[in-house]
Design a protein around this motif. Structure first.
Motif, PDB file in Angstrom:
ATOM      1  N   THR A  32     -13.520  -0.035   6.583  1.00 18.34           N
ATOM      2  CA  THR A  32     -12.212  -0.059   7.225  1.00 18.34           C
ATOM      3  C   THR A  32     -11.238   0.911   6.560  1.00 18.34           C
ATOM      4  N   PHE A  33     -10.212   1.258   7.324  1.00 22.39           N
ATOM      5  CA  PHE A  33      -9.136   2.103   6.809  1.00 22.39           C
ATOM      6  C   PHE A  33      -7.862   1.731   7.553  1.00 22.39           C
ATOM      7  N   ASN A  34      -6.720   2.218   7.061  1.00 25.08           N
ATOM      8  CA  ASN A  34      -5.450   1.905   7.719  1.00 25.08           C
ATOM      9  C   ASN A  34      -4.525   3.117   7.693  1.00 25.08           C
ATOM     10  N   LYS A  35      -3.374   2.980   8.331  1.00 24.81           N
ATOM     11  CA  LYS A  35      -2.443   4.107   8.442  1.00 24.81           C
ATOM     12  C   LYS A  35      -1.923   4.560   7.092  1.00 24.81           C
ATOM     13  N   GLU A  36      -1.737   3.613   6.171  1.00 22.08           N
ATOM     14  CA  GLU A  36      -1.235   3.982   4.851  1.00 22.08           C
ATOM     15  C   GLU A  36      -2.226   4.899   4.138  1.00 22.08           C
ATOM     16  N   GLN A  37      -3.512   4.613   4.274  1.00 23.03           N
ATOM     17  CA  GLN A  37      -4.528   5.474   3.668  1.00 23.03           C
ATOM     18  C   GLN A  37      -4.528   6.858   4.321  1.00 23.03           C
ATOM     19  N   ILE A  38      -4.283   6.895   5.634  1.00 22.49           N
ATOM     20  CA  ILE A  38      -4.208   8.191   6.314  1.00 22.49           C
ATOM     21  C   ILE A  38      -3.021   8.989   5.796  1.00 22.49           C
ATOM     22  N   ARG A  39      -1.864   8.313   5.642  1.00 25.87           N
ATOM     23  CA  ARG A  39      -0.672   9.012   5.131  1.00 25.87           C
ATOM     24  C   ARG A  39      -0.899   9.540   3.719  1.00 25.87           C
ATOM     25  N   GLU A  40      -1.606   8.774   2.896  1.00 24.50           N
ATOM     26  CA  GLU A  40      -1.887   9.226   1.531  1.00 24.50           C
ATOM     27  C   GLU A  40      -2.852  10.408   1.522  1.00 24.50           C
ATOM     28  N   ALA A  41      -3.817  10.380   2.449  1.00 24.31           N
ATOM     29  CA  ALA A  41      -4.807  11.463   2.503  1.00 24.31           C
ATOM     30  C   ALA A  41      -4.218  12.748   3.080  1.00 24.31           C
ATOM     31  N   PHE A  42      -3.258  12.595   4.030  1.00 21.55           N
ATOM     32  CA  PHE A  42      -2.687  13.759   4.710  1.00 21.55           C
ATOM     33  C   PHE A  42      -1.165  13.725   4.591  1.00 21.55           C
ATOM     34  N   PRO A  43      -0.653  13.859   3.369  1.00 26.43           N
ATOM     35  CA  PRO A  43       0.806  13.758   3.167  1.00 26.43           C
ATOM     36  C   PRO A  43       1.551  14.890   3.876  1.00 26.43           C
ATOM     37  N   GLY A  44       2.681  14.523   4.484  1.00 27.37           N
ATOM     38  CA  GLY A  44       3.519  15.529   5.131  1.00 27.37           C
ATOM     39  C   GLY A  44       3.042  15.974   6.493  1.00 27.37           C
ATOM     40  N   ILE A  45       1.914  15.442   6.956  1.00 29.40           N
ATOM     41  CA  ILE A  45       1.387  15.835   8.275  1.00 29.40           C
ATOM     42  C   ILE A  45       1.763  14.754   9.271  1.00 29.40           C
ATOM     43  N   SER A  46       2.621  15.109  10.201  1.00 31.84           N
ATOM     44  CA  SER A  46       3.062  14.130  11.191  1.00 31.84           C
ATOM     45  C   SER A  46       1.934  13.832  12.180  1.00 31.84           C
ATOM     46  N   GLN A  47       1.847  12.573  12.592  1.00 28.71           N
ATOM     47  CA  GLN A  47       0.880  12.105  13.585  1.00 28.71           C
ATOM     48  C   GLN A  47      -0.569  12.372  13.187  1.00 28.71           C
TER      49      GLN A  47
END
Length: 229
Positions: A32-47
């Motif tokens: 599993t993964f979540n939005k917070e992990q996505i934000r951490e992996a791709f900082p500063g990238i919107s959407q």
């Protein structure tokens, strides 16, 4: 083939491609993964989360709490990788076709009686072998060989579980027709009735078995004893 690293600064690729590599190399199928992990992996990238959702158009399967009740509202499960979008040739070959309109979807689902054409489950119904999962129906395209040998892309209703488990083989009307013609006349008439009703008929033996299977375990023991006596 060695995959490029998802976070390689030299990799000239968009967020969707990097997201696909991140799912494989960091999350892993079945996890599993979540939005917070996505934000951490791709900082500063919107959407960035939307770009990862775009992978569904290339056959990538990611389940949410709507399909799997064991997930929280924040979590998704990376179920299965699809087209290797980091390969430009494969990505171009699999570029999604024009989206099916809502009107087309409703017409196809109504035609298919709002049931998966593969397993027969209805939308929102729990799977008999996994009550934590409920069926989510979608309309997909299926390459089909018609009786005259021509090929067509047809729309069908499928649940997400059947879609994710599909091997992608072309459906063949000619093979189905040959199988039916090999049946004896009585069975041909019976299967035609099933087709006209839109469901398979059952024999008295099958109905008795299904009634037995619905009994609690202790009651099944009592029934077996009664029959032996």
């Amino acid at each position: 083939m060695t995959l490029p690293a998802w976070n390689d600064p030299e990799l000239k690729a968009g967020t969707m491609v990097r997201g696909a590599l991140w799912l494989i190399q960091v999350v892993g199928e079945g996890n599993t993964f979540n939005k917070e992990q996505i934000r951490e992996a791709f900082p500063g990238i919107s959407q960035a989360d939307r770009r990862i959702r775009d992978l569904r158009d290339y056959g990538w399967v990611m389940l949410t709490s709507a399909e799997d009740a064991t997930l929280t509202a924040e979590d998704q499960r990376f179920e299965k990788a699809g087209v290797p979008v980091w390969d430009p040739t494969a990505r171009r070959a699999a570029t999604p076709q024009k989206a099916v309109s809502n009107k087309e979807k409703q017409a196809v689902m109504a035609r298919d009686h709002y049931m998966c054409t593969i397993c027969g489950i209805s939308g929102g119904e729990s799977y008999h072998d996994d009550s934590n999962q409920t069926a989510v129906l979608s309309v997909t395209r299926r390459q089909t060989i018609l009786p005259d040998g021509s090929e067509a892309t047809l729309l069908v209703t499928e649940c997400k579980r059947c879609r994710s488990g599909s091997d992608g083989r072309t459906a063949r009307v000619d093979e189905a027709l040959a199988e039916i013609k090999n049946l004896d006349p009585g069975d041909q008439r019976r299967i035609l009735r099933w087709m006209e009703r839109g469901r398979r008929g059952t024999t008295p033996l099958e109905r008795a078995w299904n009634t037995y299977r619905r009994l609690p375990a202790d009651a099944r023991d009592e029934l077996r004893s009664a029959i032996r006596d």
